[in-house]
Design a protein around this motif. Structure first.
Motif, PDB file in Angstrom:
ATOM      1  N   ASP A 113       0.822  -1.221   0.000  1.00 42.22           N
ATOM      2  CA  ASP A 113       0.000   0.000   0.000  1.00 42.22           C
ATOM      3  C   ASP A 113       0.849   1.262   0.000  1.00 42.22           C
ATOM      4  O   ASP A 113       0.414   2.297   0.471  1.00 42.22           O
ATOM      5  N   ILE A 114       2.077   1.175  -0.519  1.00 39.87           N
ATOM      6  CA  ILE A 114       2.959   2.349  -0.479  1.00 39.87           C
ATOM      7  C   ILE A 114       2.406   3.452  -1.404  1.00 39.87           C
ATOM      8  O   ILE A 114       2.268   4.603  -0.998  1.00 39.87           O
ATOM      9  N   GLY A 115       2.074   3.064  -2.634  1.00 40.16           N
ATOM     10  CA  GLY A 115       1.579   4.053  -3.593  1.00 40.16           C
ATOM     11  C   GLY A 115       0.169   4.534  -3.304  1.00 40.16           C
ATOM     12  O   GLY A 115      -0.241   5.604  -3.763  1.00 40.16           O
ATOM     13  N   THR A 116      -0.593   3.760  -2.551  1.00 41.26           N
ATOM     14  CA  THR A 116      -1.991   4.125  -2.299  1.00 41.26           C
ATOM     15  C   THR A 116      -2.200   4.807  -0.949  1.00 41.26           C
ATOM     16  O   THR A 116      -3.037   5.702  -0.834  1.00 41.26           O
ATOM     17  N   VAL A 117      -1.463   4.386   0.093  1.00 40.69           N
ATOM     18  CA  VAL A 117      -1.735   4.878   1.453  1.00 40.69           C
ATOM     19  C   VAL A 117      -0.534   5.587   2.095  1.00 40.69           C
ATOM     20  O   VAL A 117      -0.669   6.682   2.631  1.00 40.69           O
ATOM     21  N   ILE A 118       0.630   4.946   2.046  1.00 37.06           N
ATOM     22  CA  ILE A 118       1.801   5.487   2.759  1.00 37.06           C
ATOM     23  C   ILE A 118       2.351   6.729   2.055  1.00 37.06           C
ATOM     24  O   ILE A 118       2.653   7.732   2.698  1.00 37.06           O
ATOM     25  N   ALA A 119       2.481   6.656   0.733  1.00 41.22           N
ATOM     26  CA  ALA A 119       3.018   7.800  -0.015  1.00 41.22           C
ATOM     27  C   ALA A 119       2.253   7.989  -1.323  1.00 41.22           C
ATOM     28  O   ALA A 119       2.792   7.779  -2.408  1.00 41.22           O
ATOM     29  N   PRO A 120       0.971   8.404  -1.221  1.00 40.92           N
ATOM     30  CA  PRO A 120       0.207   8.639  -2.456  1.00 40.92           C
ATOM     31  C   PRO A 120       0.836   9.757  -3.289  1.00 40.92           C
ATOM     32  O   PRO A 120       0.564   9.881  -4.475  1.00 40.92           O
ATOM     33  N   ASP A 121       1.714  10.546  -2.648  1.00 41.60           N
ATOM     34  CA  ASP A 121       2.398  11.658  -3.320  1.00 41.60           C
ATOM     35  C   ASP A 121       3.750  11.231  -3.915  1.00 41.60           C
ATOM     36  O   ASP A 121       4.540  12.085  -4.328  1.00 41.60           O
ATOM     37  N   ALA A 122       4.039   9.932  -3.962  1.00 41.70           N
ATOM     38  CA  ALA A 122       5.340   9.450  -4.463  1.00 41.70           C
ATOM     39  C   ALA A 122       5.609   9.983  -5.871  1.00 41.70           C
ATOM     40  O   ALA A 122       4.679  10.155  -6.663  1.00 41.70           O
ATOM     41  N   ASP A 123       6.894  10.213  -6.167  1.00 43.04           N
ATOM     42  CA  ASP A 123       7.265  10.741  -7.485  1.00 43.04           C
ATOM     43  C   ASP A 123       7.151   9.671  -8.552  1.00 43.04           C
ATOM     44  O   ASP A 123       6.894   9.970  -9.720  1.00 43.04           O
ATOM     45  N   ALA A 124       7.380   8.418  -8.165  1.00 49.52           N
ATOM     46  CA  ALA A 124       7.238   7.311  -9.114  1.00 49.52           C
ATOM     47  C   ALA A 124       6.679   6.112  -8.364  1.00 49.52           C
ATOM     48  O   ALA A 124       7.098   5.813  -7.240  1.00 49.52           O
ATOM     49  N   LYS A 125       5.695   5.442  -8.967  1.00 49.66           N
ATOM     50  CA  LYS A 125       5.078   4.256  -8.365  1.00 49.66           C
ATOM     51  C   LYS A 125       5.187   3.091  -9.338  1.00 49.66           C
ATOM     52  O   LYS A 125       4.803   3.217 -10.495  1.00 49.66           O
ATOM     53  N   LEU A 126       5.694   1.973  -8.828  1.00 54.47           N
ATOM     54  CA  LEU A 126       5.768   0.762  -9.643  1.00 54.47           C
ATOM     55  C   LEU A 126       4.842  -0.271  -9.039  1.00 54.47           C
ATOM     56  O   LEU A 126       4.778  -0.419  -7.806  1.00 54.47           O
ATOM     57  N   PHE A 127       4.122  -1.002  -9.880  1.00 55.21           N
ATOM     58  CA  PHE A 127       3.354  -2.150  -9.407  1.00 55.21           C
ATOM     59  C   PHE A 127       3.932  -3.372 -10.108  1.00 55.21           C
ATOM     60  O   PHE A 127       3.851  -3.501 -11.327  1.00 55.21           O
ATOM     61  N   VAL A 128       4.587  -4.221  -9.307  1.00 59.45           N
ATOM     62  CA  VAL A 128       5.342  -5.347  -9.852  1.00 59.45           C
ATOM     63  C   VAL A 128       4.479  -6.608  -9.819  1.00 59.45           C
ATOM     64  O   VAL A 128       3.867  -6.920  -8.787  1.00 59.45           O
ATOM     65  N   ARG A 129       4.428  -7.293 -10.944  1.00 59.35           N
ATOM     66  CA  ARG A 129       3.639  -8.529 -11.037  1.00 59.35           C
ATOM     67  C   ARG A 129       4.487  -9.669 -11.545  1.00 59.35           C
ATOM     68  O   ARG A 129       5.538  -9.455 -12.156  1.00 59.35           O
ATOM     69  N   ALA A 130       3.996 -10.891 -11.344  1.00 56.33           N
ATOM     70  CA  ALA A 130       4.525 -12.089 -12.012  1.00 56.33           C
ATOM     71  C   ALA A 130       3.442 -13.139 -11.795  1.00 56.33           C
ATOM     72  O   ALA A 130       2.626 -13.015 -10.869  1.00 56.33           O
ATOM     73  N   THR A 131       3.412 -14.178 -12.632  1.00 55.43           N
ATOM     74  CA  THR A 131       2.363 -15.184 -12.479  1.00 55.43           C
ATOM     75  C   THR A 131       2.546 -15.906 -11.138  1.00 55.43           C
ATOM     76  O   THR A 131       3.669 -16.028 -10.636  1.00 55.43           O
ATOM     77  N   PRO A 132       1.448 -16.409 -10.555  1.00 56.36           N
ATOM     78  CA  PRO A 132       1.554 -17.117  -9.272  1.00 56.36           C
ATOM     79  C   PRO A 132       2.537 -18.284  -9.341  1.00 56.36           C
ATOM     80  O   PRO A 132       3.304 -18.504  -8.398  1.00 56.36           O
ATOM     81  N   MET A 133       2.553 -19.024 -10.466  1.00 61.47           N
ATOM     82  CA  MET A 133       3.450 -20.181 -10.542  1.00 61.47           C
ATOM     83  C   MET A 133       4.910 -19.756 -10.556  1.00 61.47           C
ATOM     84  O   MET A 133       5.757 -20.402  -9.925  1.00 61.47           O
TER      85      MET A 133
END
Ligand code: CDP
Ligand code: CDP
Length: 207
Positions: A113-133
């Motif tokens: 929740d860094i980009g949504t709650v802790i630092a919604p004002d962040a200069d850059a937000k990454l959301f990292v994904r990969a398949t569950p397997m």
């Protein structure tokens, strides 16, 4: 400069966050460790992670606990995801994370929740994904190299349970911020994922 890196278990967010912190010469905080420390305290004090008051009592941990390699255990991660769903637990850990994010000179934080709650004002937000397997394979290799005998199937089941719990809770669920840049690391080496992350951050912060 504040950089927020969020994503599910073993997506590679910690590796990317550490590399970004090194690249930009700013400090890094793995916020998952805070919830894992609460989980470890719950276990140590024989409390019930599902009871909010118990979980809140476990928030008062000594910082030396954060260096305990046992925090990385699969079971601790599961309990961390149970305690982290309690709003009062999130509130108890919030100030510390916000302060870290907004220190002079900037910081990189990774979590849910860094980009949504802790630092919604962040200069850059990454959301990292990969398949569950792929995430389960990575986490299984990691646990095995640390001497754990846990099976791949168990790690995959635990990752799915944690994904569901983290995404469906009402307070600060695991969700990409609207202005987050998506990075799928499923078929990227660590070096390629880090280069891509730096390029995305540069693109967002240049000029
Ligand atoms: O490293 P991994 O992604 O497996 O887990 P972690 O980041 O250490 O987080 C452990 C658990 O803490 C997660 O499953 C979440 O339930 C919780 N967490 C959270 O709710 N918010 C954060 N900012 C970080 C972790
Ligand atoms: O922090 P998070 O739980 O999202 O994942 P991590 O600790 O950064 O990465 C989990 C494992 O996957 C580590 O052993 C990494 O070295 C590995 N990894 C990988 O094999 N390929 C990537 N592109 C990123 C991480």
């Amino acid at each position: 400069m504040i950089i927020a890196v969020d994503g599910p278990a073993a997506s590679g967010k910690g590796t990317i966050a550490r590399a970004l912190a090194r690249h930009y010469g700013v400090p890094h905080l793995d916020t998952g460790l805070l919830y894992r420390a609460v989980a470890a305290q719950v276990l140590r004090l024989d409390l019930d992670p599902a009871i909010e008051a118990d979980a809140v009592a476990a928030c008062d941990f000594d910082d030396t606990l954060l260096a305990d390699p046992g925090l990385r255990d699969d079971a601790t991660g599961q309990i961390a995801s149970i305690v982290s769903a309690h709003p009062l637990v999130r509130a108890a850990l919030m100030q510390r994370q916000k302060k870290f994010a907004h220190q002079p000179g900037g910081a990189v934080l990774d979590g849910r929740d860094i980009g949504t709650v802790i630092a919604p004002d962040a200069d850059a937000k990454l959301f990292v994904r990969a398949t569950p397997m792929i995430r389960a394979r990575r986490r299984h290799d990691e646990l095995k190299s640390r001497g754990s005998a846990i099976s791949y199937d168990q790690v995959l089941a635990d990752i799915r349970t944690r994904d569901d719990r983290d995404s469906s809770r009402s307070t600060a669920p695991l969700v990409a911020a609207e202005d987050a840049m998506e990075l799928d690391t499923s078929f990227l080496s660590i070096d390629a994922a880090v280069s891509r992350a730096i390029a995305l951050v540069e693109g967002r912060t240049a000029g």
